[in-house]
Design an enzyme around this catalytic site. Structure first.
Site, short mmCIF file in Angstrom:
data_model
loop_
_atom_site.label_atom_id
_atom_site.label_comp_id
_atom_site.label_asym_id
_atom_site.label_seq_id
_atom_site.Cartn_x
_atom_site.Cartn_y
_atom_site.Cartn_z
N ALA A 16 0.83 -1.20 0.00
CA ALA A 16 0.00 0.00 0.00
C ALA A 16 0.87 1.26 0.00
O ALA A 16 0.66 2.18 -0.79
CB ALA A 16 -0.93 -0.01 1.21
N SER A 42 8.44 -6.41 4.34
CA SER A 42 7.14 -6.07 4.92
C SER A 42 6.22 -7.26 4.84
O SER A 42 6.41 -8.17 4.03
CB SER A 42 6.50 -4.91 4.14
OG SER A 42 7.33 -3.79 4.19
N SER A 44 3.43 -7.77 3.55
CA SER A 44 2.80 -8.08 2.26
C SER A 44 3.48 -9.26 1.58
O SER A 44 2.85 -10.00 0.83
CB SER A 44 2.89 -6.88 1.33
OG SER A 44 2.09 -5.82 1.77
N HIS A 257 -8.57 -16.42 10.55
CA HIS A 257 -8.41 -17.26 9.36
C HIS A 257 -8.56 -18.72 9.76
O HIS A 257 -7.99 -19.14 10.76
CB HIS A 257 -7.04 -17.02 8.73
CG HIS A 257 -6.92 -17.56 7.34
ND1 HIS A 257 -6.93 -18.91 7.06
CD2 HIS A 257 -6.79 -16.94 6.14
CE1 HIS A 257 -6.81 -19.08 5.75
NE2 HIS A 257 -6.73 -17.91 5.17
N ARG A 273 -7.94 -24.69 0.14
CA ARG A 273 -9.34 -25.08 0.02
C ARG A 273 -9.91 -24.68 -1.33
O ARG A 273 -10.68 -25.41 -1.94
CB ARG A 273 -10.17 -24.46 1.16
CG ARG A 273 -9.98 -25.19 2.49
CD ARG A 273 -10.61 -24.43 3.64
NE ARG A 273 -9.89 -23.17 3.88
CZ ARG A 273 -10.46 -21.99 4.08
NH1 ARG A 273 -11.77 -21.89 4.09
NH2 ARG A 273 -9.72 -20.92 4.28
N SER A 410 -7.57 -8.26 -0.03
CA SER A 410 -6.70 -7.35 0.70
C SER A 410 -5.49 -6.94 -0.13
O SER A 410 -5.16 -5.76 -0.21
CB SER A 410 -6.25 -7.99 2.00
OG SER A 410 -5.31 -7.15 2.60
C1 LIG Z 1 0.05 -14.88 6.22
C2 LIG Z 1 -0.82 -13.96 5.46
C3 LIG Z 1 -1.23 -14.28 4.18
C4 LIG Z 1 -2.04 -13.42 3.46
N1 LIG Z 1 -2.46 -13.78 2.21
C5 LIG Z 1 -3.25 -12.94 1.52
C6 LIG Z 1 -3.70 -13.28 0.22
O1 LIG Z 1 -3.38 -14.34 -0.32
N2 LIG Z 1 -4.48 -12.41 -0.44
C7 LIG Z 1 -4.84 -11.21 0.09
O2 LIG Z 1 -5.53 -10.45 -0.56
N3 LIG Z 1 -4.42 -10.85 1.32
C8 LIG Z 1 -3.64 -11.69 2.04
N4 LIG Z 1 -3.23 -11.33 3.30
C9 LIG Z 1 -3.47 -9.97 3.78
C10 LIG Z 1 -2.51 -9.00 3.12
O3 LIG Z 1 -1.30 -9.63 2.85
C11 LIG Z 1 -2.21 -7.79 3.98
O4 LIG Z 1 -3.39 -7.26 4.46
C12 LIG Z 1 -1.51 -6.72 3.17
O5 LIG Z 1 -0.38 -7.24 2.54
C13 LIG Z 1 -1.14 -5.53 3.99
O6 LIG Z 1 -0.36 -4.65 3.21
P1 LIG Z 1 0.01 -3.21 3.72
O7 LIG Z 1 0.80 -2.57 2.65
O8 LIG Z 1 -1.22 -2.54 4.18
O9 LIG Z 1 0.89 -3.45 5.01
P2 LIG Z 1 2.27 -4.28 5.24
O10 LIG Z 1 2.69 -5.03 4.06
O11 LIG Z 1 2.09 -5.00 6.51
O12 LIG Z 1 3.32 -3.13 5.42
C14 LIG Z 1 3.37 -2.32 6.56
C15 LIG Z 1 4.58 -1.45 6.47
O13 LIG Z 1 4.53 -0.46 7.48
C16 LIG Z 1 5.77 -0.37 8.13
N5 LIG Z 1 5.51 0.18 9.47
C17 LIG Z 1 4.65 -0.28 10.40
N6 LIG Z 1 4.63 0.52 11.47
C18 LIG Z 1 5.51 1.51 11.23
C19 LIG Z 1 5.95 2.67 11.95
N7 LIG Z 1 5.47 2.96 13.16
N8 LIG Z 1 6.87 3.47 11.39
C20 LIG Z 1 7.37 3.19 10.15
N9 LIG Z 1 6.98 2.13 9.42
C21 LIG Z 1 6.07 1.31 9.96
C22 LIG Z 1 6.35 -1.75 8.07
O14 LIG Z 1 7.74 -1.73 8.18
C23 LIG Z 1 5.90 -2.17 6.67
O15 LIG Z 1 6.81 -1.70 5.70
C24 LIG Z 1 -2.43 -12.20 4.04
C25 LIG Z 1 -2.03 -11.86 5.32
C26 LIG Z 1 -1.27 -12.76 6.05
C27 LIG Z 1 -0.97 -12.43 7.47
#
Ligand SMILES: Cc1cc2nc3c(=O)[nH]c(=O)nc-3n(C[C@H](O)[C@H](O)[C@H](O)COP(=O)(O)OP(=O)(O)OC[C@H]3O[C@@H](n4cnc5c(N)ncnc54)[C@H](O)[C@@H]3O)c2cc1C
Ligand code: SF4
Ligand code: SF4
Ligand code: FES
Lengths: 655, 252
Positions: A16, A42, A44, A257, A273, A410
């Protein structure tokens, strides 16, 4: 004190944050990304299964389009989602997948001809059309009417994050790694930067920016058992909460999950699944067929997780040293499939369980997985209360997931959200640059507050113990089955932990990285977030999506068709202030109804029948799907202009 | 899957006492020289080094530094030297190790403290240098049109080369990388091979030669294959390095 200036400060280097930064950068503004860890690490990266977009290429996806994706997502949300935002999302998702393809993501592709697959426990042969050969393929996921989840083996998140991150490097976007934003700086209702701590050296810095985005991901580590990475502590959302101005939406909406392995909580994808894997109990019985005769294992996650816990409570779990669990059976998919399309799952089983899933069953039990709630934003991704503060990805409550998100939605949200929010952030920077000012006094105050916090840990409480206690309370009392009684206890216990957190002591005085100090300053913020979840769950006396109250088992649209908003105005207050924002039935394209799985009984909203009649009358007219949609709930004007075009499909000529 | 054979989790009678020796050094405390410190932990069922190290930090020494993120063997954060060999700590089960475990930070990277090293900085530098992104001919892409087709087999082959998690094990095991800080490593060569395989990338062999056609690139490699033995994703490093080398030698 080092002060860094930039146009856009993006806190978070996951999908994101990076996509948002690329959007801002392409509009000619500077963007800096902050991340706790190198961007490619991260969370993701760990997403396995895939990303939803209605391309409709595969034979089991034919007939799919934005309308079907919209219906699935709203039903999945149990009508908690903002339907306009869902429309923006489903419209942009195909563009996101196609952009990623052009940037290099090696999506699995359709192979024309016979395709062997397992559907509902049986081997079947599907025939892929000649003309779709080489187009992007999709797999089946829970809660969807079509096969819609685009995938790269079961390393989809890895492939996406690497491609995105490399694209950001190509666009020369700096990523400041091992940097933790501690608090937001704001003045007169406008956000203008953040106080940041260098995790390697312990130094404090200030970042001043015309717009700030929170893209910090989920908060699974508020729970004891979670599929989330260890860095997912929710500090981004907590930081917004602690401004006292910005609000968090629907924090009680927490997804569990169905298939986390026991005991580590590591996830094996829903793709198991989707591709035909089954859930079995202690007797080897396929129990989901009894509870959900239609969707079986592929009902939405909230429903499957609840039935699993229910089945375990009925004594049908498998006993083990780590408590009861159920089995996931993917043996029927065969070695070839498991070692190619499910290779991460295969590795996880070998390394963490010491079993070969081609021959053995996988022990699973539901675990915390995803936070539907987060920093509340409007459709542009901006906080309605704090100008210049944006949020995107899992950390946000943009609100396309309502009370339950569908698998694959997501990853799609992170990229789609980034594409949209990046544009709106750039608009904001462009239009408000002239009147951007901040006073030195405000910055000094913000820094002083953090310095004070960091030097306050002279008490006797152990921060690690406090966090552990919080996790146990959350897992035991604010989990899948919730009751008023347990939630009241949880709130009281969390409050006493919050009290204790004021007397934390830190023994290690190491300069530089100091892991004990990190736990100390995070604990208070994590507890506030936990309280938002527990208090929100206690007050919401109904069951909706992932929020299930055993003492109020029905969905209650009459009283609870609304979004919870939590704020924390006074740092000394011991519970969040909760307000409720109603959802307007009369503007819904899909009025509330039955989801097609899960409970059928509900308390209707007084406007539902009227709106239903309006919608049916509109559908009776002779209009194409675009015209009909526009009449029911126009949304295109909400999108940035560059993203308004119609999506082409193999079988569908855009009108 | 060749590192640890698949087998059932054995129920142990009396738990083993593990001795874990860590090479400790915190560069921000320059007055303290590096030293070895040994901790004792009791082994449980399914204990990994992730679990053991966290237990040490929580109960014995809150200042111990190490990096874990996914704890599932996919993010590449936790590579360290485990009994002399680079490996991912989070997916190393202690039952596959002797009673005495020696841990040290990955060599070849800037040390942050104890077992934590700055692989992120190294990898970003490598990515900028060899330009690990798709160089397309056209500037703008239509997001509304049907996607460009790709051969399903080719897509899978590309993914095979894309599975690298930038953990740094190959760099730590590589003699050249230890001697030449500017060497792109097996990881860099592999990532370039991925783009070379992709027909949409417009770079020609001559362009690749510019980046890796010298001793800091493919000709610095002594093909001793330390890298392939330790790659946790079992990537075909030897084959890809040999391929890039042949291609570059043609230009030379
Ligand atoms: C095991 C697993 C499998 C998944 N599989 C799927 C799937 O197959 N399909 C799907 O759609 N979704 C899936 N999801 C959900 C999805 O992966 C996540 O919701 C999504 O990747 C989140 O992306 P993001 O960019 O919002 O956050 P993230 O990728 O979590 O990135 C967060 C970032 O913020 C940074 N950060 C955090 N706090 C701070 C701070 N205070 N200061 C500076 N930096 C900070 C971190 O370092 C990181 O870079 C899965 C989730 C999990 C747990
Ligand atoms: S090639 Fe293998 S060892 Fe090297 S960084 Fe990538 S995954 Fe790690
Ligand atoms: S084969 Fe080349 S890259 Fe691999 S370890 Fe040897 S010198 Fe290093
Ligand atoms: S913590 Fe992610 S690979 Fe070990």
């Amino acid at each position: 004190m080092e002060i860094v200036h930039t146009d856009a400060l993006i806190i978070g280097g996951g999908l994101a944050g990076l996509r948002t930064a690329i959007g801002v950068r392409r509009r000619g503004f500077d963007a800096i990304v902050l991340s706790l860890v190198p961007a490619k690490r991260s969370h993701s990266a760990t997403a396995q299964g895939g990303m939803q977009a209605s391309l409709g290429n595969s034979v089991k996806g034919q007939g799919d389009n934005e309308d079907v994706h919209f219906l699935d997502t709203v039903r999945g949300s149990d009508w908690g989602a903002d339907q306009e935002v869902v429309r923006m999302f489903v419209h942009t998702a195909p563009k996101a997948v196609r952009e990623l393809a052009a940037w290099g993501v090696p999506w699995n592709r359709v192979r024309a001809g016979d395709r062997h697959s397992v559907v509902d426990g049986k081997s079947v042969t599907l025939k892929e059309a000649e003309g779709t050969h080489g187009l992007i393929d999709a797999r089946n996921f829970g809660g969807t009417a079509k096969w819609r989840t685009c995938y790269v083996s079961d390393g989809t998140g890895h492939s996406l994050l690497y491609t995105m991150s490399n694209q950001a490097i190509a666009e020369q976007i700096p990523v400041h790694e091992r940097m933790e934003a501690l608090s937001l700086i704001h003045e007169d209702g406008r956000c203008c930067g953040a106080v940041v701590r260098n995790l390697a050296t312990g130094q404090l810095l200030v970042y001043i920016a015309k717009a700030v985005a929170i893209a910090t991901g989920g908060c699974g580590r508020l729970y004891r058992t979670t599929t989330n990475a260890v860095i997912n502590e929710g500090m981004g959302a907590a930081m917004a909460l602690e401004t006292g101005i910005a609000s968090l939406g629907n924090m009680e909406a927490v997804q569990f999950h169905p298939t986390a392995i026991v005991p580590s909580g590591i996830l094996v994808t829903e793709g198991c699944r989707g591709d035909g894997g089954l859930l079995l109990d202690v007797d080897g019985n396929r129990f989901m067929a009894e509870y959900e005769p239609e969707k079986k294992e592929l009902a939405s996650r909230d429903v499957v997780s609840r039935w699993m816990e229910h089945h375990i409570r009925n004594g049908k779990g498998v006993k083990s040293r780590f408590g009861d669990h159920l089995w996931l059976d993917i043996r029927l998919l065969g070695k070839e499939h498991i070692t190619t399309r499910l290779r991460e799952v295969n590795e996880i089983c070998h390394y963490f369980l010491g079993i070969d899933p081609v021959e053995k069953l996988i022990p699973v039990r539901p675990a915390q997985h995803y936070s539907m709630g987060g920093v509340r934003t409007d459709h542009t991704g901006q906080s309605p209360q704090l100008r210049g503060l944006f949020a995107v990805g899992e950390a946000a409550c943009w609100d396309m997931h309502g009370f339950n998100r569908l698998g694959g939605n997501s990853l799609a949200e992170t990229v789609v959200g980034g594409m949209i929010v990046g544009e709106y952030m750039a608009d904001f920077i462009e239009s408000s640059s002239a009147d951007f000012r901040f006073s030195a006094g405000v910055v000094q105050q913000a820094v002083a507050a953090q310095q004070k916090l960091l030097s306050s840990f002279t008490g006797s409480e152990n921060p690690v113990r406090i966090i552990e206690d919080m996790r146990s309370i959350m897992s035991e009392k604010v989990g899948i089955y919730r009751t008023g009684e347990a939630l009241r206890e949880a709130v009281t216990q969390l409050q006493s932990l919050l009290q204790r957190a004021k007397h934390i002591g830190v023994k290690s005085s190491a300069r530089g990285a100091n892991p004990e100090l990190v736990s100390a300053y995070r604990s208070g913020s994590m507890l506030k977030l936990a309280l938002c979840i527990a208090q929100g769950a206690l007050q919401r006396e109904e069951s909706r999506g992932a929020h299930f109250r055993a003492d109020f088992p029905m969905r209650n649209d009459r009283d609870w068709l609304c979004r919870t908003l939590a704020t924390w105005e006074d740092p000394e207050q011991m519970a969040p202030t909760l307000r409720y924002e109603p959802l307007d039935v009369m503007r819904m394209e899909l009025p509330p109804g039955w989801r097609g799985y899960g409970a059928k009984e509900r308390i209707e909203h007084p406007h539902t029948a009227q709106r239903q009649a309006e919608v049916e009358a509109a559908r009776a007219q002779d209009k194409n799907r675009y015209e009909l949609q526009r009449e029911l709930m126009p949304f295109e004007h909400l999108l940035p202009e560059s993203l308004r075009g119609k999506n082409a499909r193999f079988q569908e000529e855009p009108v | 899957m060749n590192l640890i054979p698949a087998r059932e989790i054995a129920t142990q009678e009396t738990p083993r006492k593990l001795r874990i020796t860590v090479l400790r050094h915190n560069p921000s405390e320059p007055d303290i020289t590096p030293y070895l410190q040994t901790f004792e932990v009791e082994e449980g069922e399914g204990t990994t080094l992730f679990i053991a190290l966290n237990e040490i930090r929580e109960q014995q020494d809150a200042s111990l530094q190490f990096d874990f993120v996914c704890r599932a063997g996919v993010c590449g954060s936790c590579a360290m030297i485990i009994n002399g060999k680079p490996a991912l700590a989070c997916r190393t089960l202690t039952r596959d190790l002797p009673d005495h475990v020696q841990l040290a930070p990955l060599p070849g990277f800037e040390l942050i403290g104890d077992l934590s090293v700055n692989t992120g900085k190294w990898m970003r530098h490598m990515a900028e240098r060899v330009q690990t992104w798709l160089h397309r001919a056209e500037e703008t892409i239509s997001l509304d049109a049907l996607e460009e087709r790709q051969d399903p087999d080719l897509a899978e082959k590309i993914y095979e080369l894309e599975r690298c998690i930038e953990c740094g094990c190959c760099v730590a095991a590589c003699g050249t990388a230890q001697m030449r800080p500017d060497f792109v490593g097996a990881v860099g060569l592999l990532q370039l091979a991925r783009f070379k395989l992709d027909p949409r990338d417009t770079r020609e062999d001559a362009d690749y030669y510019q980046v890796i056609g010298d001793e800091s690139g493919v000709f610095g490699c002594m093909t001793l294959l330390g890298c392939e033995d330790v790659c946790p994703k079992e990537l075909p490093l030897a084959q890809q390095i040999a391929y890039m080398r042949r291609q570059m030698a043609l230009i030379k």
